[in-house]
Design a protein around this motif. Structure first.
Motif, PDB file in Angstrom:
ATOM      1  N   GLY A  34       1.319  -1.280   0.588  1.00  0.00           N
ATOM      2  CA  GLY A  34      -0.239  -0.252  -0.437  1.00  0.00           C
ATOM      3  C   GLY A  34       0.284   1.272  -0.351  1.00  0.00           C
ATOM      4  O   GLY A  34       0.005   2.479  -0.597  1.00  0.00           O
ATOM      5  N   MET A  35       1.929   1.451   0.062  1.00  0.00           N
ATOM      6  CA  MET A  35       2.910   2.320   0.474  1.00  0.00           C
ATOM      7  C   MET A  35       3.590   2.449  -0.821  1.00  0.00           C
ATOM      8  O   MET A  35       3.615   4.211  -1.121  1.00  0.00           O
ATOM      9  CB  MET A  35       4.638   2.542   1.168  1.00  0.00           C
ATOM     10  CG  MET A  35       4.627   3.513   1.945  1.00  0.00           C
ATOM     11  SD  MET A  35       4.315   4.628   3.099  1.00  0.00           S
ATOM     12  CE  MET A  35       3.987   3.919   4.322  1.00  0.00           C
ATOM     13  N   VAL A  36       3.616   1.477  -1.664  1.00  0.00           N
ATOM     14  CA  VAL A  36       3.759   1.614  -3.069  1.00  0.00           C
ATOM     15  C   VAL A  36       3.247   2.932  -3.661  1.00  0.00           C
ATOM     16  O   VAL A  36       2.992   3.499  -4.409  1.00  0.00           O
ATOM     17  CB  VAL A  36       4.659   0.864  -3.850  1.00  0.00           C
ATOM     18  CG1 VAL A  36       4.805   0.609  -4.863  1.00  0.00           C
ATOM     19  CG2 VAL A  36       5.534  -0.387  -2.474  1.00  0.00           C
ATOM     20  N   VAL A  37       1.620   2.345  -3.598  1.00  0.00           N
ATOM     21  CA  VAL A  37       0.655   2.830  -4.049  1.00  0.00           C
ATOM     22  C   VAL A  37       0.798   4.473  -3.922  1.00  0.00           C
ATOM     23  O   VAL A  37       0.168   4.702  -4.377  1.00  0.00           O
ATOM     24  CB  VAL A  37      -0.709   2.068  -3.917  1.00  0.00           C
ATOM     25  CG1 VAL A  37      -2.054   2.756  -4.578  1.00  0.00           C
ATOM     26  CG2 VAL A  37      -0.441   0.850  -4.347  1.00  0.00           C
ATOM     27  N   ILE A  38       0.547   4.368  -2.726  1.00  0.00           N
ATOM     28  CA  ILE A  38       1.203   5.526  -1.859  1.00  0.00           C
ATOM     29  C   ILE A  38       1.853   6.742  -2.706  1.00  0.00           C
ATOM     30  O   ILE A  38       1.656   7.799  -3.544  1.00  0.00           O
ATOM     31  CB  ILE A  38       0.311   5.411  -0.500  1.00  0.00           C
ATOM     32  CG1 ILE A  38      -0.301   5.593  -0.433  1.00  0.00           C
ATOM     33  CG2 ILE A  38       1.265   7.279   0.213  1.00  0.00           C
ATOM     34  CD1 ILE A  38      -0.529   5.028   1.487  1.00  0.00           C
ATOM     35  N   HIS A  39       2.745   5.988  -3.066  1.00  0.00           N
ATOM     36  CA  HIS A  39       4.417   6.631  -3.222  1.00  0.00           C
ATOM     37  C   HIS A  39       4.115   7.086  -4.797  1.00  0.00           C
ATOM     38  O   HIS A  39       4.687   8.411  -5.629  1.00  0.00           O
ATOM     39  CB  HIS A  39       5.563   5.513  -3.491  1.00  0.00           C
ATOM     40  CG  HIS A  39       5.926   5.611  -1.928  1.00  0.00           C
ATOM     41  ND1 HIS A  39       7.341   4.739  -1.367  1.00  0.00           N
ATOM     42  CD2 HIS A  39       5.774   6.582  -0.834  1.00  0.00           C
ATOM     43  CE1 HIS A  39       7.466   4.944   0.071  1.00  0.00           C
ATOM     44  NE2 HIS A  39       6.798   6.231   0.275  1.00  0.00           N
ATOM     45  N   ARG A  40       2.897   6.130  -5.278  1.00  0.00           N
ATOM     46  CA  ARG A  40       3.333   6.436  -7.421  1.00  0.00           C
ATOM     47  C   ARG A  40       2.117   7.915  -7.095  1.00  0.00           C
ATOM     48  O   ARG A  40       2.549   8.961  -7.828  1.00  0.00           O
ATOM     49  CB  ARG A  40       2.235   5.544  -7.445  1.00  0.00           C
ATOM     50  CG  ARG A  40       2.128   5.237  -8.740  1.00  0.00           C
ATOM     51  CD  ARG A  40       1.390   4.144  -9.367  1.00  0.00           C
ATOM     52  NE  ARG A  40       1.784   2.758  -8.996  1.00  0.00           N
ATOM     53  CZ  ARG A  40       1.321   1.379  -8.524  1.00  0.00           C
ATOM     54  NH1 ARG A  40      -0.295   1.355  -8.737  1.00  0.00           N
ATOM     55  NH2 ARG A  40       2.002   1.011  -7.687  1.00  0.00           N
ATOM     56  N   GLY A  41       1.306   8.171  -6.359  1.00  0.00           N
ATOM     57  CA  GLY A  41       0.403   9.047  -6.182  1.00  0.00           C
ATOM     58  C   GLY A  41       1.893  10.131  -6.004  1.00  0.00           C
ATOM     59  O   GLY A  41       1.033  11.157  -7.212  1.00  0.00           O
ATOM     60  N   GLY A  85      -8.333  10.233  -3.073  1.00  0.00           N
ATOM     61  CA  GLY A  85      -8.353   9.997  -4.871  1.00  0.00           C
ATOM     62  C   GLY A  85      -6.918   9.808  -5.363  1.00  0.00           C
ATOM     63  O   GLY A  85      -6.498   9.125  -6.607  1.00  0.00           O
ATOM     64  N   LEU A  86      -5.816  10.967  -4.828  1.00  0.00           N
ATOM     65  CA  LEU A  86      -4.838  10.997  -5.596  1.00  0.00           C
ATOM     66  C   LEU A  86      -4.501   9.487  -5.367  1.00  0.00           C
ATOM     67  O   LEU A  86      -3.265   8.952  -6.020  1.00  0.00           O
ATOM     68  CB  LEU A  86      -3.512  11.579  -4.836  1.00  0.00           C
ATOM     69  CG  LEU A  86      -3.613  13.537  -4.569  1.00  0.00           C
ATOM     70  CD1 LEU A  86      -2.950  14.334  -3.625  1.00  0.00           C
ATOM     71  CD2 LEU A  86      -4.214  13.958  -6.057  1.00  0.00           C
ATOM     72  N   VAL A  87      -3.789   8.935  -4.317  1.00  0.00           N
ATOM     73  CA  VAL A  87      -3.853   7.899  -4.298  1.00  0.00           C
ATOM     74  C   VAL A  87      -4.654   6.818  -5.206  1.00  0.00           C
ATOM     75  O   VAL A  87      -3.764   6.140  -5.858  1.00  0.00           O
ATOM     76  CB  VAL A  87      -3.697   6.982  -3.051  1.00  0.00           C
ATOM     77  CG1 VAL A  87      -3.286   5.194  -2.517  1.00  0.00           C
ATOM     78  CG2 VAL A  87      -2.751   7.515  -1.461  1.00  0.00           C
ATOM     79  N   LEU A  88      -5.823   6.847  -5.251  1.00  0.00           N
ATOM     80  CA  LEU A  88      -6.208   6.266  -6.550  1.00  0.00           C
ATOM     81  C   LEU A  88      -6.283   5.904  -7.241  1.00  0.00           C
ATOM     82  O   LEU A  88      -6.488   5.341  -8.960  1.00  0.00           O
ATOM     83  CB  LEU A  88      -7.864   5.445  -5.585  1.00  0.00           C
ATOM     84  CG  LEU A  88      -8.014   5.395  -4.434  1.00  0.00           C
ATOM     85  CD1 LEU A  88      -9.522   5.747  -4.421  1.00  0.00           C
ATOM     86  CD2 LEU A  88      -8.359   3.830  -4.813  1.00  0.00           C
ATOM     87  N   GLU A  89      -5.611   6.844  -8.587  1.00  0.00           N
ATOM     88  CA  GLU A  89      -5.417   7.261  -9.595  1.00  0.00           C
ATOM     89  C   GLU A  89      -5.027   6.861 -10.278  1.00  0.00           C
ATOM     90  O   GLU A  89      -5.807   6.471 -11.781  1.00  0.00           O
ATOM     91  CB  GLU A  89      -5.333   9.217  -9.321  1.00  0.00           C
ATOM     92  CG  GLU A  89      -4.861   9.111 -11.182  1.00  0.00           C
ATOM     93  CD  GLU A  89      -4.926  10.527 -11.517  1.00  0.00           C
ATOM     94  OE1 GLU A  89      -4.324  10.669 -12.585  1.00  0.00           O
ATOM     95  OE2 GLU A  89      -5.071  11.119 -10.857  1.00  0.00           O
TER      96      GLU A  89
END
Length: 230
Positions: free
Chosen positions: A25-32, A187-191
């Protein structure tokens, strides 16, 4: 409403023999975060001299971005580094490097914040170029840190933290963030999340939070990105 993943794997942790956290989940956050840091520098650089209305939109977006990144990093400062330093030996250097990188990221954010008011009030060309350069430097420092954290730190967290300890990062973010901003950050995370990642993030929300995202958050985020990205 949590924006950190709270899913678990079945592998035992090094701490208590129980399930250990799934840190993807941290990787997904970092992507945003990578995306928004890049867009901020690009969008500011593209503003026409004198366009104070556009400058105001991007200045507000920068302040939202800064709030989200600050709260994300503050959660790590409070709940991740101290726990890991108490449990690792030779790998303590990795944790200390992460702490030092946080200071560098904070320094670039402070420089951008200092350069922002002059450009926001005038949208002058020189002020724009100065801010864009500072934001480009911020992005470079941030990306270096995020890459390093994913390669070196997340495996340590998966081995040495319990699920409850890992989940404190998300709990801290929610507690520290004004409620109206949580849907924006979600939204920033899910985009750019893929379907499995999106499902994992949303599964970590209580049912009211998921309903709020679908009914209010998703259209709100769409409107916000249209306004910010022009």
């Amino acid at each position: 409403m949590k924006t950190e993943s709270n899913t678990t794997s079945t592998a035992p942790s090094d701490t208590d023999g129980g399930p250990r956290p799934d840190t993807h989940g941290m990787v997904v956050i970092h992507r945003g975060l990578r995306r928004e840091a890049r867009l901020l520098a690009e969008l500011v650089a593209a503003v026409a001299p004198g366009d104070t209305a556009r400058a105001a939109v991007l200045a507000a977006h920068f302040r939202d971005y800064r709030l989200g990144l600050h709260n994300h990093h503050h959660g790590e400062d409070e709940h991740l580094w101290p726990v890991l330093l108490g449990r690792v030996d030779l790998e303590a250097e990795v944790v200390l490097r992460m702490e030092a990188q946080h200071e560098r990221v904070a320094g670039t954010l402070a420089a951008a914040e200092a350069a922002l008011p002059a450009w926001e009030s005038t949208a002058g060309e020189a002020e724009r170029d100065r801010l864009a350069a500072v934001l480009a430097e911020h992005r470079a420092v941030l990306v270096e840190h995020l890459d390093d954290e994913e390669a070196e730190l997340l495996p340590l967290a998966a081995r040495h933290l319990t699920v409850a300890e890992w989940n404190r990062l998300g709990e801290h973010f929610v507690a520290a963030t004004p409620k109206p901003k949580l849907l924006l950050f979600l939204g920033l995370v899910l985009e750019e999340a893929d379907p499995a990642e999106r499902s994992a993030v949303l599964a970590g929300l209580p049912l009211p939070g998921r309903l709020l995202w679908h009914t209010v958050g998703r259209p709100l985020y769409a409107r916000t990105t249209r306004r910010v990205r022009g």
